[in-house]
Scaffold this motif. Sequence first.
Motif, PDB file in Angstrom:
ATOM      1  N   PHE A  43     -77.667   5.091 -11.300  1.00 14.45           N
ATOM      2  CA  PHE A  43     -77.577   6.433 -11.882  1.00 14.45           C
ATOM      3  C   PHE A  43     -76.245   6.652 -12.593  1.00 14.45           C
ATOM      4  CE2 PHE A  43     -81.061   7.304  -8.866  1.00 14.45           C
ATOM      5  CZ  PHE A  43     -81.946   7.921  -9.731  1.00 14.45           C
ATOM      6  N   SER A  44     -75.210   5.984 -12.152  1.00 13.18           N
ATOM      7  CA  SER A  44     -73.913   6.078 -12.826  1.00 13.18           C
ATOM      8  C   SER A  44     -73.929   5.322 -14.147  1.00 13.18           C
ATOM      9  CB  SER A  44     -72.815   5.521 -11.920  1.00 13.18           C
ATOM     10  OG  SER A  44     -71.559   5.594 -12.547  1.00 13.18           O
ATOM     11  N   ASP A  45     -74.459   4.106 -14.140  1.00 16.99           N
ATOM     12  CA  ASP A  45     -74.484   3.278 -15.356  1.00 16.99           C
ATOM     13  C   ASP A  45     -75.513   3.765 -16.368  1.00 16.99           C
ATOM     14  OD1 ASP A  45     -72.526   1.659 -14.321  1.00 16.99           O
ATOM     15  OD2 ASP A  45     -73.915   0.130 -13.562  1.00 16.99           O
ATOM     16  N   TYR A  46     -76.717   4.093 -15.887  1.00 14.35           N
ATOM     17  CA  TYR A  46     -77.836   4.387 -16.788  1.00 14.35           C
ATOM     18  C   TYR A  46     -77.820   5.825 -17.296  1.00 14.35           C
ATOM     19  CZ  TYR A  46     -82.527   3.508 -18.659  1.00 14.35           C
ATOM     20  OH  TYR A  46     -83.602   3.323 -19.479  1.00 14.35           O
ATOM     21  N   PHE A  47     -77.375   6.747 -16.452  1.00 13.99           N
ATOM     22  CA  PHE A  47     -77.395   8.152 -16.851  1.00 13.99           C
ATOM     23  C   PHE A  47     -75.994   8.760 -16.977  1.00 13.99           C
ATOM     24  CE2 PHE A  47     -81.538   7.478 -14.744  1.00 13.99           C
ATOM     25  CZ  PHE A  47     -82.386   7.865 -15.774  1.00 13.99           C
ATOM     26  N   GLY A  48     -74.961   7.958 -16.759  1.00 13.07           N
ATOM     27  CA  GLY A  48     -73.596   8.413 -16.963  1.00 13.07           C
ATOM     28  C   GLY A  48     -73.101   9.456 -15.976  1.00 13.07           C
ATOM     29  N   LEU A  49     -73.618   9.442 -14.740  1.00 13.10           N
ATOM     30  CA  LEU A  49     -73.183  10.420 -13.744  1.00 13.10           C
ATOM     31  C   LEU A  49     -71.852   9.999 -13.116  1.00 13.10           C
ATOM     32  CD1 LEU A  49     -76.532  11.171 -11.844  1.00 13.10           C
ATOM     33  CD2 LEU A  49     -75.592  12.321 -13.851  1.00 13.10           C
ATOM     34  N   THR A  50     -71.089  10.971 -12.610  1.00 14.67           N
ATOM     35  CA  THR A  50     -69.853  10.676 -11.898  1.00 14.67           C
ATOM     36  C   THR A  50     -70.180  10.049 -10.545  1.00 14.67           C
ATOM     37  OG1 THR A  50     -69.777  12.836 -10.802  1.00 14.67           O
ATOM     38  CG2 THR A  50     -68.703  12.652 -12.969  1.00 14.67           C
ATOM     39  N   THR A  51     -69.174   9.478  -9.884  1.00 12.86           N
ATOM     40  CA  THR A  51     -69.376   8.854  -8.578  1.00 12.86           C
ATOM     41  C   THR A  51     -69.988   9.826  -7.584  1.00 12.86           C
ATOM     42  OG1 THR A  51     -67.536   7.320  -8.901  1.00 12.86           O
ATOM     43  CG2 THR A  51     -68.216   7.748  -6.625  1.00 12.86           C
TER      44      THR A  51
END
Length: 522
Positions: A333-341
Amino acid sequence: MTPKTSQNHSVDDTISCNEQLDQPQSFHTDTISGIETQNDCCESGEIERNGPSDLYSKYDNYDLKVDPEQDYRASEIKLCTFKRPHMRAFHFAWWSYHVAFLMWFSISPLLKEVEKSLEITKEQIWTSSITAVSGTIIMRFILGPFCDKYGPRIPMGIILFVSAIPTGMIGLVNSATGLAIIRFFIGIGGSTFVMCQYWTTRMFTKEWAGTANATVGGWGNLGGGVTQVLVGTLLFPLLKKAYGGDSNKAWRTACIFPAFLGLMTAFIVVKYSEDSPRGNYSKLKKIKDMKNVNAWKSFRQGSCNINTWLLFVQYACCFGVEICMNNAAAMYFSDYFGLTTEKAALVASIFGWMNIFARGMGGFISDKMNGRFGMRGRLIWQSFVLLAEGTMVVIFAHVTSLTSAIIVLIFFSIFVQAAEGSTYGIVPYVNPPITGSISGIIGAGGNVGAVAFGFCFRQLSYKNAFIIMGSVIIFSSTLSIFIRFKQYGGLFYRETLPKKSNQICEVTSDTSASDNSKVNDV
């Protein structure tokens, strides 16, 4: 200790039956528990307790209804009680496994921070995740026979203690190699699953095995979701703020709290619980009231059963998927959708939170299908949930929006957990006297699956890795065709057990353990 009779029931009391017996007298062998018992039945439909009054038990009476034909295993579950021995073991089983999961995946929501701090690659991160699930494979094989020999309580305490130490020390790593090594030793905690499942199988009757095993397993697995929120969304930002915005110090100290829980739980479990309804294995062996199991022979017998390996593969395709997702979800979800940690950890936790009900539901439905259709019902349900799980994984691989990804993730997770519960509804039937060994082998299958799928994510894109995973799961659903039990039949085979008399006997909560039929083994 010779158990005293209950105040309300003497040795000469009778157990009333809800239905008439086929014959005035019957000899019944309980093939699922490996215990032979004999009841003299009178024409009035009552069964006189004729067991030896000197049979050892730590308890004079039980809080739950128990079945003396299955060595006083409980025939009901009362979630809101913590009384010994049955429900105390039930709650300690899931809590111990839950804490093990907290430690096992405590670093997972922070892997992006670790990657930046140590300046390592995605492949090196995945290598550490693979070693984290590899560490428990061999231990699951070993601990199964150990449970048969020593009981679940002491191995549970030892493993929690051993895995808590490296969990608290993970902040000391400074290289990819160090990360992989320390996560390997933390991963040993995942083998607590064997004791978790063995414990409830030892405490609850075969009719309740699916529900009991699935519930404690599910609530234990819930630790995978809780740790995403606890460590990734709560502890990490709090520590980051306390250290003046220093993310490096924050992730290095975030795992100390789960390690502390592990140490405390290890001590409490050993001191305040029992191995079986009649007490601890050490005491039962000391008074020669229990056979001394040969651990190697137990393992050998379990590994020579084809059903063990078929369930091994199917469990690799459900629990293996869950472990893989616990490692992958936050990074995905961080890599694919650019969410924070913090946000990625919160979304990823959804997968684990489904364990509140989904695994228990899988076991419960398996029990109900068994009640209606026998083993065929369990296998039909097993194939269905695996097929649905694989389909959801393939769909998940193709979603492109965050909202749709979360929706599919929820259904994907529900079927994963249900398949796990369904699998361990079948396990107690494989070879009852050596359930520990079989549980350990099949449990190791989950970790083998996680390693295999982990290599896919290490080498391939997320989309391709998910498609391969889904396809393998769909294939595994067909293996139920080949699962067959001589007594209970299979998907296309009829059961061969002789019909039992239609007696439904209740041993009430204040029934003394001295009012027992002959017990040859525990």
